[in-house]
Design a protein around this motif. Structure first.
Motif, mmCIF file in Angstrom:
data_model
loop_
_atom_site.group_PDB
_atom_site.id
_atom_site.type_symbol
_atom_site.label_atom_id
_atom_site.label_comp_id
_atom_site.label_asym_id
_atom_site.label_seq_id
_atom_site.Cartn_x
_atom_site.Cartn_y
_atom_site.Cartn_z
ATOM 1 N N ARG A 196 -0.455 -4.072 -7.226
ATOM 2 C CA ARG A 196 -1.079 -4.350 -8.649
ATOM 3 C C ARG A 196 -2.546 -4.199 -8.716
ATOM 4 O O ARG A 196 -2.938 -3.644 -9.729
ATOM 5 C CB ARG A 196 -0.676 -5.493 -9.231
ATOM 6 N N LEU A 197 -3.214 -4.328 -7.891
ATOM 7 C CA LEU A 197 -4.864 -4.327 -7.872
ATOM 8 C C LEU A 197 -5.071 -2.910 -8.262
ATOM 9 O O LEU A 197 -6.395 -2.825 -8.802
ATOM 10 C CB LEU A 197 -5.242 -4.909 -6.460
ATOM 11 N N GLY A 198 -4.112 -1.907 -8.023
ATOM 12 C CA GLY A 198 -4.860 -0.756 -8.213
ATOM 13 C C GLY A 198 -4.962 0.340 -6.993
ATOM 14 O O GLY A 198 -4.793 -0.179 -5.856
ATOM 15 N N ARG A 199 -5.188 1.650 -7.123
ATOM 16 C CA ARG A 199 -5.478 2.435 -5.964
ATOM 17 C C ARG A 199 -6.639 2.169 -5.126
ATOM 18 O O ARG A 199 -7.493 1.537 -5.653
ATOM 19 C CB ARG A 199 -5.333 3.849 -6.323
ATOM 20 N N TYR A 200 -6.552 2.410 -3.891
ATOM 21 C CA TYR A 200 -7.632 2.353 -2.777
ATOM 22 C C TYR A 200 -8.376 1.096 -2.995
ATOM 23 O O TYR A 200 -9.516 0.860 -3.065
ATOM 24 C CB TYR A 200 -8.711 3.279 -3.422
ATOM 25 N N SER A 201 -7.404 -0.168 -2.930
ATOM 26 C CA SER A 201 -7.720 -1.574 -2.872
ATOM 27 C C SER A 201 -7.444 -2.409 -1.754
ATOM 28 O O SER A 201 -7.665 -3.328 -1.698
ATOM 29 C CB SER A 201 -6.986 -2.272 -3.983
ATOM 30 N N MET A 202 -6.766 -1.475 -0.460
ATOM 31 C CA MET A 202 -6.241 -2.206 0.728
ATOM 32 C C MET A 202 -6.922 -1.578 1.947
ATOM 33 O O MET A 202 -7.211 -0.295 2.047
ATOM 34 C CB MET A 202 -4.931 -2.095 0.872
ATOM 35 N N ASN A 203 -7.547 -2.442 2.711
ATOM 36 C CA ASN A 203 -8.010 -2.326 3.943
ATOM 37 C C ASN A 203 -6.947 -2.085 4.921
ATOM 38 O O ASN A 203 -5.734 -2.154 4.417
ATOM 39 C CB ASN A 203 -9.025 -3.330 4.611
ATOM 40 N N PHE A 204 -7.189 -1.893 6.086
ATOM 41 C CA PHE A 204 -6.063 -1.492 7.070
ATOM 42 C C PHE A 204 -5.078 -2.477 7.162
ATOM 43 O O PHE A 204 -3.690 -2.516 7.165
ATOM 44 C CB PHE A 204 -6.551 -1.153 8.535
ATOM 45 N N HIS A 205 -5.507 -3.970 7.167
ATOM 46 C CA HIS A 205 -4.681 -5.045 7.559
ATOM 47 C C HIS A 205 -3.869 -5.184 6.158
ATOM 48 O O HIS A 205 -2.701 -5.825 6.186
ATOM 49 C CB HIS A 205 -5.501 -6.236 7.743
ATOM 50 N N ASP A 206 -4.469 -5.270 4.965
ATOM 51 C CA ASP A 206 -3.819 -5.193 4.021
ATOM 52 C C ASP A 206 -2.640 -4.336 3.774
ATOM 53 O O ASP A 206 -1.683 -4.802 3.160
ATOM 54 C CB ASP A 206 -4.702 -4.966 2.628
ATOM 55 N N ALA A 207 -2.989 -3.034 4.115
ATOM 56 C CA ALA A 207 -1.803 -2.195 4.124
ATOM 57 C C ALA A 207 -0.738 -2.352 5.072
ATOM 58 O O ALA A 207 0.588 -2.286 4.680
ATOM 59 C CB ALA A 207 -2.407 -0.680 4.636
ATOM 60 N N GLN A 208 -1.100 -2.879 6.254
ATOM 61 C CA GLN A 208 0.139 -3.217 7.156
ATOM 62 C C GLN A 208 0.910 -4.355 6.454
ATOM 63 O O GLN A 208 2.238 -4.418 6.431
ATOM 64 C CB GLN A 208 -0.443 -3.654 8.362
ATOM 65 N N LYS A 209 0.391 -5.512 5.717
ATOM 66 C CA LYS A 209 1.138 -6.651 5.251
ATOM 67 C C LYS A 209 1.910 -6.016 4.017
ATOM 68 O O LYS A 209 2.994 -6.503 3.719
ATOM 69 C CB LYS A 209 -0.047 -7.566 4.743
ATOM 70 N N ALA A 210 1.430 -5.005 3.272
ATOM 71 C CA ALA A 210 2.036 -4.555 2.023
ATOM 72 C C ALA A 210 3.196 -3.827 2.424
ATOM 73 O O ALA A 210 4.180 -4.034 1.719
ATOM 74 C CB ALA A 210 1.025 -3.794 1.312
ATOM 75 N N CYS A 211 3.153 -3.097 3.445
ATOM 76 C CA CYS A 211 4.375 -2.346 3.705
ATOM 77 C C CYS A 211 5.408 -3.068 4.294
ATOM 78 O O CYS A 211 6.736 -3.070 4.067
ATOM 79 C CB CYS A 211 3.885 -1.278 4.831
ATOM 80 N N LEU A 212 5.094 -4.234 5.125
ATOM 81 C CA LEU A 212 6.159 -5.180 5.655
ATOM 82 C C LEU A 212 6.812 -6.100 4.464
ATOM 83 O O LEU A 212 7.770 -6.323 4.551
ATOM 84 C CB LEU A 212 5.220 -6.176 6.618
ATOM 85 N N GLU A 213 5.732 -6.331 3.535
ATOM 86 C CA GLU A 213 6.407 -7.113 2.288
ATOM 87 C C GLU A 213 7.495 -6.269 1.456
ATOM 88 O O GLU A 213 8.069 -6.823 0.781
ATOM 89 C CB GLU A 213 5.219 -7.615 1.401
#
Length: 377
Positions: A170-187
């Motif tokens: 929801r924060l928008g595009r290009y808003s995740m570092n690598f660890h955020d991206a890992q967590k987002a995929c798992l969620e």
């Protein structure tokens, strides 16, 4: 010697694996079919390991055999004890223990406990059976066979059938570092995609103009239709690569991967449309949960879910899956349409729910498949 393993449809496939006598020298093949085994004339007590060429393929929840056989002629000085060890290659020169066996003793590690064991189909069989395969099981595995003096290894690649889905929160595009991206995929019921997975998706026509993290820490994006806003029109098609980026400081989207579902995604149509909280409650009342983004993509790709009605999914976005494109259903290409992240309280839609399948029946199927395989061999 023949090695049997399971494909995702339950079809048995046989791979002929060459086992050399201990007095031979096997050369490296440019195709990778034979690995180099260092054996000289007159040597004895040497362990030779052979694994299947290419890769073995299954899906999440399936059962697979990682083929590995060894040839061993003990010398007078060597021990008869052979240690078989399986590890997962997590990064170059980094390994995670999976399973180890020596004589009658064996041990599985971590998330593999209760799911892995040796096939033990006759002398020299070190093949590993993995049950209830997970997304995290994807990758390369090393089979190592050791006696007191000698050891040899072979690599088996485990691939999964599935689907890539680009993701941003929801924060928008290009808003995740690598660890955020890992967590987002798992969620959202996925894992970060590998390069091989996104390359395979590109070969099937995937085209996405936003760069995203991959599992190795690189940032890439697939382009099938070059255009000015996506790296210039004259640039060649392919998977564009930004290289390895700073995992803490830099921010991009993510490319997630998911696989088969042990359950069903369905659209719940109601007399009146629902806000997000009401949508969550509606699924729960039916013994289900609101579908995650990855589950919706898996249902679209694997179960061919086609529904031209927008609905809530777990992350608060509004999406709908289209297998057969048609007028007023979001354009000429199949895919999962994304209408963004509306206000959860005041915007009203239907909902996509996910209901798990019968896990006990799946386990029975897996055990039966293994027994038929062993009996066949």
């Amino acid at each position: 010697m023949d090695v049997w393993y399971l494909l995702p449809t339950g079809v048995l496939c046989v791979v002929a694996v060459f086992i050399a006598p201990s007095s031979s020298l096997i050369a490296t093949s440019s195709t990778g079919r034979y690995k180099t085994v260092h054996v000289l004339e007159g040597e004895s007590g040497t362990v030779l390991v052979q694994t299947a060429p290419g890769k073995v393929v299954t899906h999440r929840g399936g059962t697979i055999i990682l083929p590995c056989r060894y040839h061993y002629e003990p010398s007078e000085e060597s021990s008869d004890d052979i240690r078989i060890k399986w590890t997962k290659v997590t990064e170059p020169m980094m390994f995670t223990d999976v399973f180890v066996a020596m004589g009658k003793q064996s041990k599985a590690f971590g998330s593999y406990q209760g799911r892995v064991f040796l096939q033990l189909d006759g002398s020299g069989d070190a093949s590993l059976i993995i049950q209830n395969v997970t997304l995290e099981d994807y990758g390369k595995y090393e089979c190592e066979v050791t006696n007191e003096l000698e050891d040899d290894t072979g690599i088996v690649k485990l691939d999964l059938q599935g689907v890539i889905f680009p993701y941003h929160p929801r924060l928008g595009r290009y808003s995740m570092n690598f660890h955020d991206a890992q967590k987002a995929c798992l969620e959202q019921d996925g894992i970060l995609s590998s390069y091989d997975q996104i390359h395979a998706a590109w070969l099937e026509g995937m085209d996405w103009c936003n760069a995203g993290w991959l599992e190795d820490g690189s940032v890439q994006y697939p382009i099938s239709k070059p255009r000015e806003e996506c790296g210039k029109k004259e640039t060649a098609v392919g998977v564009r690569n930004y290289g390895y980026r700073h995992k803490e400081d830099e921010r991009y989207d993510a490319f997630c991967f998911t696989s088969n579902l042990n359950g069903k995604v369905y659209f719940r149509k109601t007399a009146r449309k629902l806000n997000y909280v009401e949508a969550v409650i509606m699924c729960e009342l039916e013994g289900a949960t609101i579908a995650k983004v990855g589950q919706l993509y898996a249902a679209w790709k694997i179960q061919l879910l086609d529904r031209c009605e927008a609905g809530w999914v777990d992350d608060g976005s509004i999406r709908y899956p289209i297998v057969n494109p048609r007028k007023r259903c979001g354009g000429p290409e199949p895919g999962v349409r994304n209408l963004g992240f509306p206000d959860k309280k005041y915007r009203l839609y239907g909902v996509y729910c996910y209901k798990k399948g019968d896990k006990s029946s799946q386990n029975v199927i897996n055990k039966d498949m293994i027994q038929r395989t062993v009996n066949k061999v």
